[in-house]
Write a protein that holds these residues in place. Structure first.
Motif, mmCIF file in Angstrom:
data_model
loop_
_atom_site.group_PDB
_atom_site.id
_atom_site.type_symbol
_atom_site.label_atom_id
_atom_site.label_comp_id
_atom_site.label_asym_id
_atom_site.label_seq_id
_atom_site.Cartn_x
_atom_site.Cartn_y
_atom_site.Cartn_z
ATOM 1 N N GLN A 135 4.553 11.960 16.730
ATOM 2 C CA GLN A 135 4.192 11.966 15.588
ATOM 3 C C GLN A 135 5.409 12.090 14.541
ATOM 4 O OE1 GLN A 135 1.025 11.985 15.532
ATOM 5 N NE2 GLN A 135 0.891 11.459 17.745
ATOM 6 N N SER A 136 4.908 12.047 13.378
ATOM 7 C CA SER A 136 5.725 12.354 12.232
ATOM 8 C C SER A 136 5.141 12.805 11.094
ATOM 9 C CB SER A 136 6.556 11.300 11.871
ATOM 10 O OG SER A 136 7.237 10.746 12.555
ATOM 11 N N LEU A 137 5.872 14.000 10.423
ATOM 12 C CA LEU A 137 5.537 14.808 9.898
ATOM 13 C C LEU A 137 6.143 15.497 8.603
ATOM 14 C CD1 LEU A 137 4.619 16.604 12.794
ATOM 15 C CD2 LEU A 137 2.982 17.442 11.544
ATOM 16 N N CYS A 138 5.724 15.662 7.501
ATOM 17 C CA CYS A 138 6.730 16.268 6.530
ATOM 18 C C CYS A 138 7.178 16.980 6.364
ATOM 19 C CB CYS A 138 6.002 16.382 5.045
ATOM 20 S SG CYS A 138 6.306 17.359 3.916
ATOM 21 N N GLY A 139 8.566 17.713 6.025
ATOM 22 C CA GLY A 139 9.261 18.630 6.497
ATOM 23 C C GLY A 139 8.854 19.262 5.796
ATOM 24 N N VAL A 140 8.555 19.587 4.797
ATOM 25 C CA VAL A 140 7.724 20.969 3.965
ATOM 26 C C VAL A 140 6.274 21.081 4.225
ATOM 27 C CG1 VAL A 140 7.522 21.086 1.239
ATOM 28 C CG2 VAL A 140 9.816 20.170 2.201
ATOM 29 N N CYS A 141 5.687 20.177 3.712
ATOM 30 C CA CYS A 141 4.389 20.462 4.333
ATOM 31 C C CYS A 141 3.168 20.026 5.381
ATOM 32 C CB CYS A 141 3.283 19.631 2.748
ATOM 33 S SG CYS A 141 3.142 17.960 2.884
ATOM 34 N N HIS A 142 3.959 19.613 6.575
ATOM 35 C CA HIS A 142 3.427 19.382 7.528
ATOM 36 C C HIS A 142 2.294 18.378 7.527
ATOM 37 C CE1 HIS A 142 5.959 22.941 9.501
ATOM 38 N NE2 HIS A 142 7.051 22.325 8.017
ATOM 39 N N THR A 143 2.092 17.432 6.400
ATOM 40 C CA THR A 143 0.889 16.453 6.267
ATOM 41 C C THR A 143 1.281 15.470 7.508
ATOM 42 O OG1 THR A 143 0.857 16.679 4.319
ATOM 43 C CG2 THR A 143 -0.341 14.291 5.812
ATOM 44 N N ARG A 144 0.601 15.075 8.255
ATOM 45 C CA ARG A 144 0.731 14.387 9.542
ATOM 46 C C ARG A 144 1.055 12.732 8.901
ATOM 47 N NH1 ARG A 144 -1.985 12.801 15.217
ATOM 48 N NH2 ARG A 144 -3.466 12.369 14.157
ATOM 49 N N LEU A 145 1.732 12.239 9.053
ATOM 50 C CA LEU A 145 1.869 11.011 8.245
ATOM 51 C C LEU A 145 1.174 9.380 9.655
ATOM 52 C CD1 LEU A 145 5.472 11.615 6.337
ATOM 53 C CD2 LEU A 145 2.815 11.851 5.568
ATOM 54 N N PHE B 13 0.718 -1.079 0.099
ATOM 55 C CA PHE B 13 -0.088 0.006 0.025
ATOM 56 C C PHE B 13 0.999 1.081 0.331
ATOM 57 C CE2 PHE B 13 -2.036 -3.289 2.108
ATOM 58 C CZ PHE B 13 -3.128 -3.180 1.235
ATOM 59 N N THR B 14 0.769 1.964 -1.105
ATOM 60 C CA THR B 14 0.923 3.283 -0.655
ATOM 61 C C THR B 14 0.418 4.945 -0.393
ATOM 62 O OG1 THR B 14 1.216 3.153 -3.491
ATOM 63 C CG2 THR B 14 2.989 1.900 -2.687
ATOM 64 N N GLY B 15 1.363 5.604 -0.652
ATOM 65 C CA GLY B 15 1.393 6.796 -0.574
ATOM 66 C C GLY B 15 2.128 8.046 0.079
ATOM 67 N N GLN B 16 1.598 9.433 0.380
ATOM 68 C CA GLN B 16 2.717 10.372 0.321
ATOM 69 C C GLN B 16 2.058 11.279 0.934
ATOM 70 O OE1 GLN B 16 3.305 11.359 -3.812
ATOM 71 N NE2 GLN B 16 1.205 12.872 -4.365
ATOM 72 N N CYS B 17 2.324 12.488 1.219
ATOM 73 C CA CYS B 17 2.119 13.449 2.215
ATOM 74 C C CYS B 17 1.556 14.450 0.754
ATOM 75 C CB CYS B 17 3.048 14.366 2.685
ATOM 76 S SG CYS B 17 4.277 15.260 1.560
ATOM 77 N N ARG B 18 0.984 15.264 1.452
ATOM 78 C CA ARG B 18 0.546 16.834 0.213
ATOM 79 C C ARG B 18 0.900 17.249 -0.565
ATOM 80 N NH1 ARG B 18 -1.309 22.354 -0.332
ATOM 81 N NH2 ARG B 18 -3.481 22.815 -1.260
ATOM 82 N N CYS B 19 2.069 17.083 -0.524
ATOM 83 C CA CYS B 19 3.528 18.016 -1.481
ATOM 84 C C CYS B 19 3.927 16.799 -2.177
ATOM 85 C CB CYS B 19 3.986 18.981 -0.558
ATOM 86 S SG CYS B 19 5.368 18.481 0.164
ATOM 87 N N GLY B 20 3.514 15.999 -1.571
ATOM 88 C CA GLY B 20 4.599 14.968 -2.485
ATOM 89 C C GLY B 20 5.887 14.188 -2.304
ATOM 90 N N GLN B 21 6.752 15.026 -0.983
ATOM 91 C CA GLN B 21 8.646 15.032 -0.879
ATOM 92 C C GLN B 21 8.038 13.888 0.077
ATOM 93 O OE1 GLN B 21 10.704 17.571 -1.897
ATOM 94 N NE2 GLN B 21 8.948 17.546 -3.745
ATOM 95 N N VAL B 22 7.385 13.419 0.795
ATOM 96 C CA VAL B 22 7.263 12.873 1.970
ATOM 97 C C VAL B 22 6.713 11.211 1.153
ATOM 98 C CG1 VAL B 22 7.532 10.980 3.959
ATOM 99 C CG2 VAL B 22 7.791 13.659 3.250
ATOM 100 N N ALA B 23 7.196 10.030 0.837
ATOM 101 C CA ALA B 23 6.129 8.600 0.310
ATOM 102 C C ALA B 23 5.965 7.442 1.806
ATOM 103 C CB ALA B 23 6.721 7.714 -1.003
ATOM 104 N N ILE B 24 5.039 7.380 1.841
ATOM 105 C CA ILE B 24 5.208 5.556 2.629
ATOM 106 C C ILE B 24 4.763 4.888 2.246
ATOM 107 C CG2 ILE B 24 3.795 4.981 3.833
ATOM 108 C CD1 ILE B 24 3.434 7.398 5.465
#
Length: 144
Positions: A71-81, A3-14
């Motif tokens: 809590q781990s968040l994207c360092g750019v858009c701050h989406t909580r992952l 299963f894949t995903g990403q933050c709002r800005c796409g800088q972090v992928a899961i």
């Protein structure tokens, strides 16, 4: 299967490596409402080793009811992952909304229903607790 995903800005992928979707649950607590800016948070409980993250994350730690949550968040858009908590060692609680296909998934449990918004109607037959369930009861609801 994964299963894949990403933050709002796409800088972090899961990427979650799992044979099937990890159990999805909804938390209606005030913290999840504030973190999500919505009526509840949708979470997947995953083994930490199954969750791979690429990209730069920042962390925020807080204490709640005697437990520490990181809590781990994207360092750019701050989406909580995702977060890790001392209440569930070795697990990661992934925010379902960051994953591709999340709109098709249905929670198998609801916690902190005492705080649910009055317009949210919970389905019959789905496990639910007014506050935090015991680890045993929660595990049984999520994993059978």
């Amino acid at each position: 299967m994964g299963f894949t995903g990403q933050c709002r800005c796409g800088q972090v992928a899961i990427d979650i490596e799992a044979q099937q979707l990890p159990p999805l649950y909804a938390c209606h607590c005030l913290n999840c409402q504030r973190w999500s800016g919505s009526a509840f948070g949708l979470h997947l409980l995953c083994g930490a080793a199954a969750v791979r993250v690429t990209g730069e994350v920042v962390t925020y730690m807080h204490e709640h009811q005697g437990q520490t949550s990181t809590q781990s968040l994207c360092g750019v858009c701050h989406t909580r992952l995702f977060n890790e908590t001392t209440a569930a060692p070795g697990m990661r609680v992934v925010r379902a909304g960051v994953l591709d296909g999340a709109q098709a998934w249905v929670p198998v449990a609801h916690i902190w229903t005492r705080r649910r918004q009055p317009w949210v109607v919970l389905p019959q037959g789905v496990a639910q607790w007014e506050e935090t369930p015991t680890a045993e009861a929660f595990g049984k609801a999520l994993f059978g």
